[in-house]
Design a protein around this motif. Structure first.
Motif, short mmCIF file in Angstrom:
data_model
loop_
_atom_site.label_atom_id
_atom_site.label_comp_id
_atom_site.label_asym_id
_atom_site.label_seq_id
_atom_site.Cartn_x
_atom_site.Cartn_y
_atom_site.Cartn_z
N THR A 52 -2.89 -4.76 -6.92
CA THR A 52 -2.39 -5.76 -5.97
C THR A 52 -1.18 -5.26 -5.19
O THR A 52 -1.17 -5.29 -3.96
CB THR A 52 -1.99 -7.06 -6.71
OG1 THR A 52 -3.06 -7.43 -7.56
CG2 THR A 52 -1.68 -8.17 -5.74
N PHE A 53 -0.15 -4.80 -5.92
CA PHE A 53 1.08 -4.43 -5.21
C PHE A 53 0.88 -3.17 -4.37
O PHE A 53 1.46 -3.03 -3.30
CB PHE A 53 2.25 -4.29 -6.18
CG PHE A 53 2.62 -5.61 -6.79
CD1 PHE A 53 2.93 -6.70 -5.97
CD2 PHE A 53 2.62 -5.81 -8.16
CE1 PHE A 53 3.25 -7.94 -6.51
CE2 PHE A 53 2.94 -7.05 -8.71
CZ PHE A 53 3.24 -8.12 -7.89
N ILE A 56 -0.84 -4.45 -1.25
CA ILE A 56 0.07 -5.22 -0.40
C ILE A 56 1.11 -4.29 0.23
O ILE A 56 1.43 -4.39 1.41
CB ILE A 56 0.72 -6.39 -1.17
CG1 ILE A 56 -0.36 -7.44 -1.49
CG2 ILE A 56 1.85 -7.04 -0.38
CD1 ILE A 56 0.13 -8.67 -2.24
N LEU A 85 -5.05 -9.34 -7.67
CA LEU A 85 -4.56 -10.68 -8.03
C LEU A 85 -5.13 -11.16 -9.37
O LEU A 85 -5.53 -12.32 -9.52
CB LEU A 85 -4.89 -11.69 -6.91
CG LEU A 85 -4.17 -11.45 -5.57
CD1 LEU A 85 -4.74 -12.33 -4.47
CD2 LEU A 85 -2.67 -11.69 -5.69
N SER A 116 -3.78 -18.49 -3.94
CA SER A 116 -2.67 -18.95 -3.10
C SER A 116 -3.24 -19.66 -1.87
O SER A 116 -2.78 -20.75 -1.50
CB SER A 116 -1.80 -17.77 -2.67
OG SER A 116 -2.60 -16.70 -2.20
N GLY A 217 -0.76 -13.69 -2.02
CA GLY A 217 0.12 -13.16 -3.08
C GLY A 217 -0.13 -13.95 -4.35
O GLY A 217 -1.02 -14.81 -4.39
N THR A 225 10.23 -18.13 -4.67
CA THR A 225 9.06 -17.31 -4.36
C THR A 225 8.52 -17.71 -2.99
O THR A 225 8.71 -18.84 -2.52
CB THR A 225 7.92 -17.50 -5.40
OG1 THR A 225 7.52 -18.88 -5.38
CG2 THR A 225 8.37 -17.12 -6.80
N ARG A 226 7.82 -16.75 -2.35
CA ARG A 226 7.21 -17.01 -1.05
C ARG A 226 6.21 -18.18 -1.16
O ARG A 226 6.10 -19.00 -0.27
CB ARG A 226 6.43 -15.78 -0.58
CG ARG A 226 7.25 -14.74 0.13
CD ARG A 226 6.31 -13.64 0.58
NE ARG A 226 6.99 -12.70 1.48
CZ ARG A 226 6.36 -12.03 2.44
NH1 ARG A 226 5.08 -12.16 2.64
NH2 ARG A 226 7.02 -11.18 3.20
N ASP A 466 0.97 -8.58 7.24
CA ASP A 466 1.86 -9.39 6.38
C ASP A 466 1.72 -10.88 6.68
O ASP A 466 2.68 -11.48 7.15
CB ASP A 466 3.31 -8.94 6.58
CG ASP A 466 4.25 -9.65 5.60
OD1 ASP A 466 3.75 -10.17 4.59
OD2 ASP A 466 5.46 -9.71 5.87
#
Ligand code: HEM
Length: 483
Positions: A52-53, A56, A85, A116, A217, A225-226, A466
């Protein structure tokens, strides 16, 4: 109440640790369950977080194409496995992968979005499958088809001109990405909710940025957190839409200066589906939130990329300008653009199509396996998440010769082969807003090239995902008005 206020720090950390451990064991169980099957090659990456990271951060560094191409070369150019995720995922590549996923909806696969997105967009179309999805799509398409939208071209034309007079005229320098958002957002607010005029003080507009940044995310709803910010923003936007719905219902009942086809809100309030059922107020709110998001940020991204390419390639700009001037010449002074005029913008649409090939606003979308099935001789287990990727066909030199080069002529004649050009996806879940996007992009192009030429402040400015494609510094340009 916020968790951080409820629990002291050590308890909070212990809770997080417990959560991570449980996730770790669940992930291991899922991975072990599939151990004896002939799975696609690839790497699950780190425990729990998978790749995931990595994905991203590649997206945010502007290197997502390389990220996918490296894995296609290392594992299999048809399909490879990863983990995203918290779920194992098969990444389907090329036209054959697109074809398989697009033509197997409700058979082997169905649409899937990261949780999300699901949580933020609640009862909207993105969370519907099967017959329910078909009904909702039909309802929305009854407004978003070209027969309906052709009547809105003069309105788009007027919004584009007001936008350019307000935000571009008289300026030496403009930051494209934040400026074009004012146009795409104004259009969406007007055609979906009949909100007209300046939007800078509207709550919907001011909260949208936070909503967008939390869409993709881990859905960790903790302060800071976002995702948490996005949930708060979504609730505030929904509240605003709810107020508009209340007023509109009253106005429609009392037949007060409103019409059933003036915007998508009225359309949804007065139109039942084919079973005679009306969408509930919550469904209407959630679908309008979806349309506001899907319907303005994608076009905003496309317009920013378009402005970059038109500055980089003056010969392309000159041909677009010549086509648009020709269209204006055939019209009377001050006459609005009509749908028939937009149909004549053939070269300009080829240019926009090439922009969408090289710089698609999204990297692709997702499906989920409904049962075990075989693809490219590999087993894809039930429950796996599936990702179809735009760049794996758009950047394939066997399909698009010299794929890095900007060449609008590729779209002349019959254009690319089936399933190879997919900026809007395909099959029963294909984008609903393709015609809306085409009209708003071409109307904007018409006016901007007729009024200005421009140079990039930084010709090397990068773009990143993004979650949509955007210029890292907003794409400042120097404007030169035509005299
Ligand atoms: C250049 C602009 C746009 C691009 C590149 C784009 C791209 C996409 C893509 C790739 C998907 C996923 C399709 C799939 O999973 O197969 C999608 C879905 C969707 N788009 Fe767009 N889109 C654009 C503009 C719009 C606009 C203007 C609207 C609304 C007016 C819109 C509404 C939607 C909706 C509602 C869905 C979900 C469809 C479903 O789940 O059945 N899009 N779009």
């Amino acid at each position: 109440m916020e968790l951080a206020k409820l629990l002291p720090m050590p308890e909070l950390l212990a809770l997080l640790l417990l959560l991570l451990l449980s996730l770790h064991f669940i992930t291991r169980k899922i991975r072990n369950r599939n151990q004896n099957q002939n799975l696609p090659p690839g790497s699950y990456g780190w425990p729990i977080v998978g790749e995931t990271f990595k994905f991203i951060s590649a997206a945010r560094e502007g290197s997502v194409v390389r990220f996918i191409q490296e894995r296609m070369e290392r594992y299999d150019s048809r399909v490879y496995k990863t983990s995203f995720l918290g779920d194992p995922m098969a990444v389907f590549c090329g036209p054959a992968g697109n074809k398989f996923l697009f033509s197997n909806e409700n058979k082997n696969v169905q649409v899937w979005w990261p949780s999300s997105i699901k949580k933020l967009l609640r009862s909207s179309l993105v969370n519907k499958v099967g017959d329910e999805a078909k009904m909702t799509r039909r309802l929305l398409l009854a407004f978003l088809n070209h027969e309906m939208l052709r009547n809105f071209v003069p309105k788009m034309d007027s919004i584009a001109q007001i936008h350019i007079n307000t935000h571009w005229q008289g300026k030496e320098e403009v930051v494209v990405h934040s400026t074009v958002q004012k146009y795409t957002f104004a259009l969406a607010c007007s055609l979906f909710l009949s909100i007209e005029g300046p939007l800078h003080d509207s709550k919907i507009s001011s909260r949208f940025h936070q909503f967008l940044k939390g869409l993709v995310g881990f859905p960790i709803n903790l302060p800071g957190t976002r995702f948490h910010q996005a949930m708060k923003a979504a609730n505030e936007i929904r509240q605003e839409i709810r107020n508009i719905i209340k007023q509109r219902k009253l106005d429609l009942e009392q037949k007060r200066l409103v019409s059933p086809s003036q915007d998508i809100l009225s359309h949804l309030l007065v139109t039942p589906d084919s079973n005679g059922r009306f969408l509930t107020e919550i469904e209407i709110m959630d679908n309008i939130l979806l349309l506001l998001f899907a319907g303005h940020d994608t076009s905003r991204s496309t317009l920013s990329s378009l402005m970059r390419y038109l500055a980089q390639f003056p010969h392309v700009y000159d041909k677009v300008l010549a086509e648009q001037v020709e269209i204006s010449r055939a019209k009377g002074e001050g006459e609005s653009l009509q749908w028939e005029d937009v149909q004549k913008m053939k070269y300009s649409w080829n240019v926009a199509s090439e922009v969408l090939r090289l710089s698609p606003p999204v990297t692709g979308a997702y499906r989920e396996a409904l049962k075990d099935f075989t693809y490219a001789d590999y087993t894809i287990p039930k429950g796996w998440k599936l990702h179809w990727t735009i760049c794996s066909s758009h950047m394939d030199e066997k399909i698009f010769a010299n794929p890095e080069a900007f060449d609008a002529w590729r779209f002349e004649g019959t254009g690319p082969t089936a399933y190879s050009y997919v900026p809007f996806g395909g099959g029963p879940r294909m984008c609903l807003g393709q015609e809306f996007a085409r009209l708003e992009i071409l109307v904007f192009m018409h006016h901007i090239v007729k009024r200005f030429k421009w140079d990039l402040v930084d010709p090397n400015e990068k773009f990143k995902y993004d979650p949509m494609l955007e210029p890292v510094n907003g794409l400042p340009i120097l404007l030169h008005p035509h005299h």
